[in-house]
Design a protein around this motif. Sequence first.
Motif, PDB file in Angstrom:
ATOM      1  N   LEU A 191       2.456   1.793  -3.479  1.00 36.88           N
ATOM      2  CA  LEU A 191       1.533   2.107  -4.473  1.00 36.88           C
ATOM      3  C   LEU A 191       0.824   3.265  -4.422  1.00 36.88           C
ATOM      4  CD1 LEU A 191      -0.544   0.953  -6.959  1.00 36.88           C
ATOM      5  CD2 LEU A 191      -2.309   0.970  -5.089  1.00 36.88           C
TER       6      LEU A 191
ATOM      7  N   LEU B  78      -8.880   4.523  -9.129  1.00 33.74           N
ATOM      8  CA  LEU B  78      -8.161   3.843  -9.312  1.00 33.74           C
ATOM      9  C   LEU B  78      -9.571   2.985  -9.155  1.00 33.74           C
ATOM     10  CD1 LEU B  78      -5.554   2.600  -6.950  1.00 33.74           C
ATOM     11  CD2 LEU B  78      -4.950   2.510  -9.764  1.00 33.74           C
TER      12      LEU B  78
ATOM     13  N   LEU C  47      -6.626  -3.168 -10.091  1.00 36.40           N
ATOM     14  CA  LEU C  47      -5.749  -3.465  -9.387  1.00 36.40           C
ATOM     15  C   LEU C  47      -4.727  -5.129  -9.855  1.00 36.40           C
ATOM     16  CD1 LEU C  47      -5.285  -2.778  -5.672  1.00 36.40           C
ATOM     17  CD2 LEU C  47      -4.074  -1.415  -7.454  1.00 36.40           C
TER      18      LEU C  47
ATOM     19  N   ASP D 174       0.460  -1.549  -0.239  1.00 34.49           N
ATOM     20  CA  ASP D 174      -0.097   0.018   0.076  1.00 34.49           C
ATOM     21  C   ASP D 174       1.025   1.483  -0.210  1.00 34.49           C
ATOM     22  OD1 ASP D 174      -2.160  -1.626   0.219  1.00 34.49           O
ATOM     23  OD2 ASP D 174      -2.496  -1.004   2.142  1.00 34.49           O
TER      24      ASP D 174
ATOM     25  N   HIS E 279      -8.978  -3.031  -0.949  1.00 30.70           N
ATOM     26  CA  HIS E 279      -9.342  -2.064  -1.514  1.00 30.70           C
ATOM     27  C   HIS E 279     -10.101  -1.988  -2.060  1.00 30.70           C
ATOM     28  CE1 HIS E 279      -4.831  -0.054  -0.248  1.00 30.70           C
ATOM     29  NE2 HIS E 279      -5.159  -1.774  -1.127  1.00 30.70           N
TER      30      HIS E 279
ATOM     31  N   TRP F  16      -4.622  -9.164  -1.110  1.00 34.89           N
ATOM     32  CA  TRP F  16      -4.812  -7.208  -1.558  1.00 34.89           C
ATOM     33  C   TRP F  16      -6.088  -6.751  -2.322  1.00 34.89           C
ATOM     34  CZ3 TRP F  16      -1.774  -4.350  -6.048  1.00 34.89           C
ATOM     35  CH2 TRP F  16      -1.031  -3.080  -5.351  1.00 34.89           C
ATOM     36  N   GLY F  17      -6.479  -7.758  -3.629  1.00 36.04           N
ATOM     37  CA  GLY F  17      -7.900  -6.811  -3.828  1.00 36.04           C
ATOM     38  C   GLY F  17      -8.850  -6.051  -2.786  1.00 36.04           C
TER      39      GLY F  17
ATOM     40  N   GLY G 168       1.003  -3.217  -8.303  1.00 35.67           N
ATOM     41  CA  GLY G 168       1.874  -3.717  -7.494  1.00 35.67           C
ATOM     42  C   GLY G 168       2.884  -4.636  -7.734  1.00 35.67           C
TER      43      GLY G 168
ATOM     44  N   THR H 222      -8.840  -7.491  -9.451  1.00 38.71           N
ATOM     45  CA  THR H 222      -7.392  -7.615  -8.636  1.00 38.71           C
ATOM     46  C   THR H 222      -7.028  -8.363  -9.509  1.00 38.71           C
ATOM     47  OG1 THR H 222      -7.245  -6.294  -6.370  1.00 38.71           O
ATOM     48  CG2 THR H 222      -4.852  -8.018  -7.135  1.00 38.71           C
TER      49      THR H 222
ATOM     50  N   ILE I 228      -5.873   1.586 -13.451  1.00 39.51           N
ATOM     51  CA  ILE I 228      -5.158   0.229 -13.391  1.00 39.51           C
ATOM     52  C   ILE I 228      -4.278   0.130 -12.512  1.00 39.51           C
ATOM     53  CG2 ILE I 228      -4.919  -1.901 -13.510  1.00 39.51           C
ATOM     54  CD1 ILE I 228      -6.767  -1.674 -16.274  1.00 39.51           C
ATOM     55  N   ALA I 229      -3.805   0.222 -11.430  1.00 35.54           N
ATOM     56  CA  ALA I 229      -2.461   0.555 -10.378  1.00 35.54           C
ATOM     57  C   ALA I 229      -1.490  -0.834 -10.620  1.00 35.54           C
ATOM     58  CB  ALA I 229      -2.128   1.157  -9.463  1.00 35.54           C
TER      59      ALA I 229
END
Length: 252
Positions: free
Chosen positions: A118, A130, A133, A115, A160, A156-157, A194, A164, A191-192
């Motif tokens: 990011l 966003l 991911l 995080d 948030h 992780w998705g 990690g 993901t 879209i980011a």
Amino acid sequence: MTAPALVVLAHGSRDPRSAATITALTEIVACMRPDLRVAPAFLDLSEPSLDQVVDRLVAEGHSEIVVVPLLLTQAYHAKVDVPQAAAAAEARHAGIHVQVTDVLGIEQAFFQILDERLREALRANRVRELDGLVLAGAGSSDPIANAAVARAARAWGNRHNLPTIAAFASAAPPAAGEAVRALRADGRRHIAVGSLFLAPGFLPDRVKELALEAGAVAVAEPMGAHDEIARVVLARYAVGAVDLVPLEAMFA
């Protein structure tokens, strides 16, 4: 009684940024436990090697050494390369013991680092929105190792509340670009990515290149030298140090 020495063992890379990051992480570990002898070592491509470090520690008078592999999954390096390297280093010296711990794995605390990285990438690219991911890891021919990355991506998705996809830099699909394009095909536009890597190098650079080509709005840097990783290293060391104690001594 002197505590066992701690060797922080990374894979190694031709990229000097990688060794510098591992050295910095080792220094954080040493600052947290100034009573311990702590040293970095590398399996390949970087120096010092595990043999060189063990030779040095033995020359200093250490007879017990705990090796913590800086690996995020239980793949070939963890199952074969690390045990073989440790056994070879131990065989070079009579009367010493080299204990290999579990790998770092993907700890819950690492999501905090993901995080942070990011947020840094989003700020640098002035991204405020966003809707998808990608979590990119190294990739392996071992499906169990890849499944661990896929589980991490889902977790992780969920943190948030965003869709993901796990991606891999080598050995397994999808690549980072493919994962970004899959989300874009589903209507996602911001879209980011990690970076589930400890240190910079060829693979994370490739992830960044492919993701940006596919339309990612930001790509985070690897986790790097971080206090949370150092704490996990010391937790693995603690278990390994206990494992070096003979069973009869524990119940004497």
